[in-house]
Design a protein around this motif. Structure first.
Motif: not given
Length: 321
Positions: A41, A44, A46, A139, A141, A148, A193, A197, A199, A220
């Motif tokens: 992550g 990352a 999201a 993140i 996706c 996030y 989220g 994804c 997230n 996450s």
């Protein structure tokens, strides 16, 4: 017969060495594993679009016992509500039922507080942090780089028929399972989220159930690990103890943001590390004798003492960023 006894003693010694090595290795890796964060992550970035919470995790805290010396719990509202997850309002669709009023400056809310346990000023502070988490994290996706998505749900009480767990679970286990289930269902209903994804993060505070829970989705959880959520819940005990709801939420969100930015928020457990060295000394004695084991253990402890100041300086530098 003499050689047989020698063989038996040698075999016993070998088995003892093998067992000691396994125990020492297990102790070391148990401590080391707490300080390892996944790289999955860390690349990352999201918002709320239907997502599932497969492979999700989280951590909770029951804080009922903390208030026993403070007398009965008092509420800032006169009316109490027992919520089902289907009936709990969605701040993106029903902001007024959540106690939020959309404005030009804050057209969308990611916090729901139907009973009004916090002031509007507290709501604004929390919303700003939630937006900052979205803006300051990244993140990958399917739709591209996102932030996030963290949301906050505050309630009086979950309905009795929502209780999870079996008849042999104690009250604490039932509360934890109910909080996890409630948070997951709300997260799915709100669509926290991005699709595909994983997230999302949901922070749940049930005041009269006296339970705080952080629910993480699949991606996450790679950064906001179960160890991290356990650490966060430990750090906010004091605020929950004093019924400072906004302070508890803001503190939790601050730690969560650092974790989602890739920082390791869980301090190194030097006591456990020292204990692992002690175990290594005890179990290695049958293999190499007291003298050699003592030298090896003292060397390990000396190395720990030498590196400790550098670790503390590094932690301080990271905290200052």
């Amino acid at each position: 017969q003499g050689s047989g006894r020698d063989s038996d003693q040698l075999l016993s010694k070998d088995l003892s060495c093998m067992f000691g090595t396994i125990v020492a290795a297990a102790a070391f890796f148990t401590v080391a594993a707490r300080d390892v964060t996944s790289d999955a992550g860390s690349q990352a970035k999201a918002i709320m679009i239907n997502t599932t919470w497969a492979d999700s995790g989280g951590g909770g805290l029951e804080f009922q016992a903390l208030w026993e010396s403070y007398g009965p719990l008092t509420s800032m509202v006169s009316k109490s509500s027992d919520w089902t997850y289907e009936g709990y309002p969605d701040p993106t669709k029903e902001p007024l039922r959540c106690g939020m009023e959309p404005t030009a400056a804050t057209p969308m809310w990611w916090i729901c507080d139907p009973a009004g346990y916090m002031t509007q000023e507290d709501h604004l502070k929390i919303q700003r942090v939630l937006v900052h988490i979205w803006d300051s994290t990244t993140i990958q996706c399917p739709e591209g780089d996102k932030g996030y998505q963290v949301a906050v749900a505050i309630m009086d009480h979950w309905a009795t028929n929502e209780y999870q767990g079996s008849w042999f679970d104690d009250e604490s286990d039932k509360k934890k399972k109910t909080a996890a289930y409630f948070a997951e269902q709300i997260g799915n209903r709100w669509g926290i989220g991005n699709a595909g994804c994983g997230n999302g993060v949901l922070v749940l505070l049930s005041i009269k159930d006296r339970y705080f829970y952080i629910k993480t989705a699949r991606a996450s959880r790679q950064l906001l690990t179960d160890d991290a959520t356990d650490y966060i819940t430990t750090e906010i005990k004091g605020s929950l103890h004093q019924q400072k709801w906004a302070e508890a939420i803001l503190t939790a969100l601050g730690f969560a943001m650092e974790a989602l930015q890739g920082q390791d928020i869980v301090p190194v457990d030097y006591m456990s590390l020292g204990f692992a060295c002690l175990i290594a000394f005890v179990v290695c004695v049958p293999c190499i004798g007291y003298g050699s084991a003592l030298v090896a253990s003292l060397g390990s402890m000396l190395l720990l003492l030498i590196t400790l100041p550098f670790v503390l300086i590094l932690d301080a530098c990271v905290a200052m960023k």
